[in-house]
Scaffold this active site. Structure first.
Site, PDB file in Angstrom:
ATOM      1  N   THR A   1       0.810  -1.225   0.000  1.00 21.77           N
ATOM      2  CA  THR A   1       0.000   0.000   0.000  1.00 21.77           C
ATOM      3  C   THR A   1       0.841   1.273   0.000  1.00 21.77           C
ATOM      4  O   THR A   1       0.312   2.348  -0.280  1.00 21.77           O
ATOM      5  CB  THR A   1      -0.937   0.004   1.217  1.00 21.77           C
ATOM      6  OG1 THR A   1      -0.216  -0.463   2.374  1.00 21.77           O
ATOM      7  CG2 THR A   1      -2.127  -0.911   0.978  1.00 21.77           C
ATOM      8  N   GLU A   2       2.127   1.157   0.334  1.00 20.94           N
ATOM      9  CA  GLU A   2       3.037   2.309   0.276  1.00 20.94           C
ATOM     10  C   GLU A   2       4.457   1.816   0.066  1.00 20.94           C
ATOM     11  O   GLU A   2       4.931   0.954   0.801  1.00 20.94           O
ATOM     12  CB  GLU A   2       3.009   3.128   1.585  1.00 20.94           C
ATOM     13  CG  GLU A   2       1.747   3.912   1.818  1.00 20.94           C
ATOM     14  CD  GLU A   2       1.868   4.830   3.043  1.00 20.94           C
ATOM     15  OE1 GLU A   2       2.995   5.060   3.521  1.00 20.94           O
ATOM     16  OE2 GLU A   2       0.821   5.302   3.527  1.00 20.94           O
ATOM     17  N   ASN A   3       5.132   2.374  -0.929  1.00 18.36           N
ATOM     18  CA  ASN A   3       6.559   2.126  -1.121  1.00 18.36           C
ATOM     19  C   ASN A   3       7.097   3.220  -2.020  1.00 18.36           C
ATOM     20  O   ASN A   3       6.553   3.458  -3.105  1.00 18.36           O
ATOM     21  CB  ASN A   3       6.804   0.748  -1.739  1.00 18.36           C
ATOM     22  CG  ASN A   3       8.278   0.460  -1.971  1.00 18.36           C
ATOM     23  OD1 ASN A   3       8.713   0.297  -3.103  1.00 18.36           O
ATOM     24  ND2 ASN A   3       9.058   0.409  -0.909  1.00 18.36           N
TER      25      ASN A   3
END
EC number: 3.2.1.21
Length: 562
Positions: A405-407
């Site tokens: 979901t976040e990188n």
């Protein structure tokens, strides 16, 4: 012997340690992702929407926190930010051009419930904004992945109840979530209850770096996390009982975690410290949700420390047997946010120093100064840690369905380089480690680059930029300009991975061609601030303007001396 830096909350010191050579670096793997793998980009409401008091929106804890002098770098606020409230159509055009499969965004609780309470007032203008956003995404064949809580608690709930310190928040959050399911659930099929609850608890209620800015050391973070976990479970059950059969959606949570690697892989105490690091980070939330209770090592360490401090009970709250069974299994998919890695070693913190989440862990975090660190002081590029974390999730929690979901990676420069070669390398290496993890059998279904746009970066204000698109925050219209990483990521998406060495090596070269070939730097020319952004526009340079202004200043200075 190598030199490492110890990270102690936000201070850094050097330490010489001997570490046996490991297998950190492995060769690049050429291959593609399975058909149907979902590629996306992310944002959050407070970081991008702006319009903080427009169309009936209530105040959030971040609206209040950012107004306190000295809390945010340069005293920035998210009052206008990217003006996403007004520019969502333009932003969806950018997503369509990149051929994104999904867009992850959050719903601002105070935008649709200004007081935070469903029975007081529903703001239909706020509902309409998210209706229009969702509808346009679907028209462009972009799947909405919706986060219900990305840190912007209604300020009135903080003032009235003490926010997440109060158990009544479980029901208030459930009412808000239920309203979202009712109004948007016929179109939204992927729901995330909380984004990075570790940060909500630790930085909001332990260190005070984030809103609401409370420093309740040793107790505040644990109490907030306890209520957040129960709130997540209640929302999952609400969806399961009332909406799942007709809406056919999924409800998960997004947990952010760094990987923790033992400094000495032959030292049992370092191995245990690294395990503790992960359990106090991700396991704090994941273990109750997957297994029904806190990690045993957390219960042991916090309980022992509490006893040494003369307390009658552990500072870590306890779930009842009924709560354990209620919480266990409340996860249709795991959202995973990941940015960096730490080396970890054993470090004893005597109980007489006072209680805190950090001293409860009895460990020290270290980084290798040779790791690239282009932006945020906490973010070093360590791709191999990503694969290890993904495999940890697979073995620890029964190989759940994972959506990254976040990188992503930031830069911290006044004159921002549009040709962000470090970001292209970061995406290439981290996504490749995710591909290797998938080959290991990890059940990864999608990847979300953080972030679509440069945005308000919490206590760092606008000083750090994670965006694929550069945003000129000085211009009223907040124009967007593509960085080279837009074209690079677009080619990963169109190829669904890394087809062969020759083609992949050409991507960076082609991406850089979209930048200004003369100076490869982004312009923020005030004369073009009112113009609409055109993808792959060749832009002049803001740093040219910086240099010219410096030269003029120097000329006047020299004249004054003469």
């Amino acid at each position: 012997c190598d030199v490492f830096w110890i990270i102690d909350v936000k201070s850094v010191i050097k330490l010489g340690v001997c570490r046996p050579p490991g297998n950190e670096k492995s060769s690049f793997y050429y291959g593609t992702f399975p058909t149907g793998f979902s590629w996306g980009a992310g944002s959050s409401a407070y970081q991008t929407e702006g319009a903080w008091n427009i169309d009936g929106k209530g105040m959030s804890i971040w609206d209040a926190f950012a107004r306190k002098k000295g809390k945010i770098f340069s005293n920035d606020t998210g009052d206008s930010s990217c003006e996403g409230y007004y520019k969502y159509k333009d932003d969806i055009s950018l997503m369509k051009d990149m051929k994104l499969n999904h867009y992850r965004f959050s719903i601002s609780w105070p935008r649709i419930l200004p007081s935070g309470l469903k029975n007081e007032h529903i703001n239909e203008k706020g509902i309409k904004y998210y209706d229009d956003l969702i509808n346009m995404l679907l028209e462009n064949k972009i799947t909405p992945i919706v986060t219900l809580y990305h840190w912007d608690l209604p300020q009135l709930l903080q003032e009235k109840y003490g926010g997440w310190q109060n158990g009544s928040m479980v029901n208030h959050f459930n009412d808000f979530a239920n309203l979202c399911f009712e109004r948007f659930g016929n179109r939204v099929k992927y729901w995330i209850t909380f984004n990075n609850p570790w940060s909500i608890a630790v930085e909001g209620y332990e260190t005070g770096e984030h809103a609401p800015g409370l420093k309740l050391k040793g107790t505040g973070a644990y109490k907030a996390a306890h209520h957040i976990i129960k709130a997540h479970a209640k929302v999952w059950h609400t969806y399961d009982m009332q909406w799942r059969s007709k809406q056919k959606g999924l409800v998960g949570i997004s947990l952010t975690a760094d990987w923790g690697e033992p400094v000495d892989i032959t030292n049992q105490r370092d191995i245990e410290a690294a395990e503790r690091y992960i359990q106090f980070y991700m396991g704090w939330f994941a273990t109750p949700i997957f297994n029904g209770d806190y990690p045993q090592v957390m219960k042991d360490y916090v309980g022992t420390k509490s006893g040494q401090q003369g307390l009658g009970a552990s500072r870590l709250p306890v779930f009842s047997p009924q709560e354990k069974s209620y919480i266990k299994g409340t996860c249709d998919f795991l959202g995973l946010g990941h940015f960096t890695t730490r080396y970890v070693t054993m470090k004893n913190y005597p109980s007489g120093l006072g209680d805190s989440y950090f001293s409860d862990r009895d460990l020290a975090e270290l980084v290798d100064p040779q790791w690239p660190d282009p932006g945020s002081e906490w973010l070093y590029s360590v791709p191999w840690g990503f694969r290890r974390l993904l495999n940890f999730v697979k073995t620890q929690y029964g190989n759940p369905m994972i959506y990254v979901t976040e990188n992503g990676v930031s830069e911290k420069m006044q004159c921002t380089d549009l040709c962000d070669d470090w970001r292209m390398k970061y995406f290439k290496d981290y996504i490749n480690e995710m591909l290797k993890a998938l080959k290991d059998g990890v059940n990864v279904k999608g990847y979300t680059a953080w972030s679509l746009l440069d945005n308000f970066e919490w206590d760092e204000g606008f000083s750090e930029r994670f965006g694929l698109y550069y945003v000129d925050f000085r211009s009223k219209n907040k124009p967007r300009y593509p960085k080279a990483s837009v074209q690079f990521y677009k080619r990963i998406i169109s190829s669904n991975g890394f087809p062969n060495q020759r083609e992949v090596e050409s991507w960076k070269r082609k991406a850089v061609e979209t930048c200004s070939s003369s100076n490869q730097l982004l312009a923020a020319d005030p004369l073009i601030g009112h113009m609409e952004m055109v993808t792959e526009i060749v832009v002049p340079t803001v740093c040219t303007l910086c240099i010219l202004l410096s030269a003029v200043f120097l000329m006047f200075l020299l004249r004054g001396r003469l």
